[in-house]
Design an enzyme around this catalytic site. Sequence first.
Site, PDB file in Angstrom:
ATOM      1  N   ALA A 209      -3.384   5.635   0.052  1.00 58.55           N
ATOM      2  CA  ALA A 209      -4.377   5.126  -0.904  1.00 58.55           C
ATOM      3  C   ALA A 209      -5.258   4.089  -0.218  1.00 58.55           C
ATOM      4  O   ALA A 209      -5.180   3.911   1.000  1.00 58.55           O
ATOM      5  CB  ALA A 209      -3.655   4.509  -2.096  1.00 58.55           C
ATOM      6  N   ASN A 210      -6.101   3.429  -0.966  1.00 59.49           N
ATOM      7  CA  ASN A 210      -6.895   2.325  -0.418  1.00 59.49           C
ATOM      8  C   ASN A 210      -6.941   1.204  -1.443  1.00 59.49           C
ATOM      9  O   ASN A 210      -6.378   1.322  -2.524  1.00 59.49           O
ATOM     10  CB  ASN A 210      -8.291   2.803  -0.013  1.00 59.49           C
ATOM     11  CG  ASN A 210      -9.034   3.424  -1.172  1.00 59.49           C
ATOM     12  OD1 ASN A 210      -9.315   2.754  -2.165  1.00 59.49           O
ATOM     13  ND2 ASN A 210      -9.330   4.713  -1.078  1.00 59.49           N
ATOM     14  N   ARG A 211      -7.614   0.120  -1.103  1.00 57.10           N
ATOM     15  CA  ARG A 211      -7.536  -1.093  -1.923  1.00 57.10           C
ATOM     16  C   ARG A 211      -8.498  -1.119  -3.112  1.00 57.10           C
ATOM     17  O   ARG A 211      -8.608  -2.125  -3.793  1.00 57.10           O
ATOM     18  CB  ARG A 211      -7.835  -2.323  -1.057  1.00 57.10           C
ATOM     19  CG  ARG A 211      -6.781  -2.597  -0.032  1.00 57.10           C
ATOM     20  CD  ARG A 211      -7.138  -3.871   0.720  1.00 57.10           C
ATOM     21  NE  ARG A 211      -6.303  -4.048   1.879  1.00 57.10           N
ATOM     22  CZ  ARG A 211      -5.081  -4.541   1.852  1.00 57.10           C
ATOM     23  NH1 ARG A 211      -4.546  -4.901   0.711  1.00 57.10           N
ATOM     24  NH2 ARG A 211      -4.391  -4.663   2.968  1.00 57.10           N
ATOM     25  N   ALA A 277     -13.869   5.033  -4.102  1.00 58.74           N
ATOM     26  CA  ALA A 277     -13.501   4.965  -2.682  1.00 58.74           C
ATOM     27  C   ALA A 277     -12.660   6.218  -2.390  1.00 58.74           C
ATOM     28  O   ALA A 277     -11.434   6.193  -2.475  1.00 58.74           O
ATOM     29  CB  ALA A 277     -12.713   3.695  -2.409  1.00 58.74           C
TER      30      ALA A 277
END
Length: 400
Positions: A209-211, A277
Site C-alpha cells: 500500500a502507500n501512505r 495514489a
Amino acid sequence: MLRNKRIILGVTGSIAAYKSSYIVREFIKAGVEVKVIMTLAARDFVTPLTLATLSKHPVLYKFTEDAEAGDWNNHVDLGLWADAMVIAPASANTLAKMAQGICDNLLMATFLSARCPVFVAPAMDLDMYAHDSTTENLKQLTERGVHVIEPVEGELASGLEGKGRMAEPETILSQITAFFSIPGPLRGKRVLITAGPTHEPIDPVRFIANRSTGRMGLAIAEVARDMGAEVYLINGPVNIPIPEGLAGVEYIESADDMFKAVMAQSDLSDIIIMSAAVADYRPLNYSTSKVKKKEGEWSLSLERTNDILGHLGRHKKTGQMLVGFALETDNEMENAEEKLKRKNLDMIVMNSLQDEGAGFGHDTNKVTFIFKDGRIEESTLKSKLDVARDLCRHISNFIK
Ligand code: CTP
C-alpha cells in the site's frame, strides 16, 4: 433548497434568544436537520428544553456531558457534520470572540472547527452595535467569509429605538435559502473523482500500500458537490467519513479494481480528477494461501499496473477535462510538466514532498497548478479544503 441540509444553530446571550425557537421551527418546516448549541448566557433567555423539543436533538452547551464516562461533545465532528452554521442571535461578546478566535465554549470551538459556511445574525442594543469595536469585528468576520445577516432598525429591549434588533426568523431563513439556491458553477457537470491509496494483495493477509489517506480527494468531492456538480467518487481503502450527497460512491481495493471502476464511469464524465495514489506495481503472483515465513530472504516480483490516467488521456472524449496529481521529491516542475504532456492532461496538481505540511497525512497541502497552456499557479500552504476550492475554481474557469 434546504431539505436534508444539516444546520448548527448557535444561540448566544441576547434577549433575542427567545426568537431562536421560531428559527428552529422554520428550519424544521423547511426539512432541515438542526442541532442547537447554546452559550451559558443564552440559557438565561431560553430553555434548552424548548429548543431540544423543537429541534428533536439534545441541546449542546458543554464540552462534556459526563466527564467521568469520557463523554465528549466533539466540536470537530459537529463542525464537519454541518452544511451551515447559523449563530442567531449573535451577541456583541460572541462576535468579538469569533473575530479573535477565542475558544472558551463549545459554540466557539465548533465555529473554529467548522468547514461550512457560517452566518451570524447580530442582536444587541443600538450603542453596542454602533460601537467601533463591533463594527471592526463584523468587518473582520465578513472579510474572512462569514455571512452577516444585518440587524434591523426598531424598538429595542432597552426601550431605545435604533439599529440592533435581530433580523426576523423568516428573513434569516430566506437569506440562508438564497445562499443555497445560487446555481453552482459546476451545475450539470458530472465529475468523477478517485481518492485514497490502492492495496495490492500478496496473499490473503498481506498487501502493498502507500501512505495516502484520501483526504485530498474527499475534500475535492465535497467542494465539487457544493459547486453543483454531480460527483461520482471511487475510493481506495480510506478511514475517513465520505461526504454526503454524492451521486455515487464506490469502494475498491486494487489498482486493477480502480481501473475497471473508472472505465465504467469515464465516458459518462465531463471532468475526471485522479487524486488517488494508484500503485504503479503489484505482486506478479498472488498466493491464495498465506505465505509462511522461512529462513533467509524473500523476494517478491512486481509487475506494472495499468496507468489509468495515461489510458484516459489516450482515449479522451471531446470536451472532457482530465486532471492529474503528481507527487514529486526531485525536479518537481520538470517531472510534473512531463507527466502533464505524456498523459495528455488539461491540468496537473503538483505536490512536493519537500514542503513542510504538504502531502500524506496532513490536513494541509501546498500545491502548484500547472495548466496545459503553460500557465503555472503556485499556492501557499493551505487546508486541503481550500486547495480543493482553488482546484474547483480552476476547473470551472477551464470549462466556461
Ligand atoms: N495514476 C494512475 N494510474 C496508475 C498510477 C497513477 O491513474 N497506475 C495517476 C494518479 O492518480 C495521479 C497520476 O497518475 O493522478 C500520477 O502519475 P504517475 O506517473 O503515476 O506519478 P507517480 O506515481 O507520482 O510517480 P512516478 O514519479 O513514479 O512516475
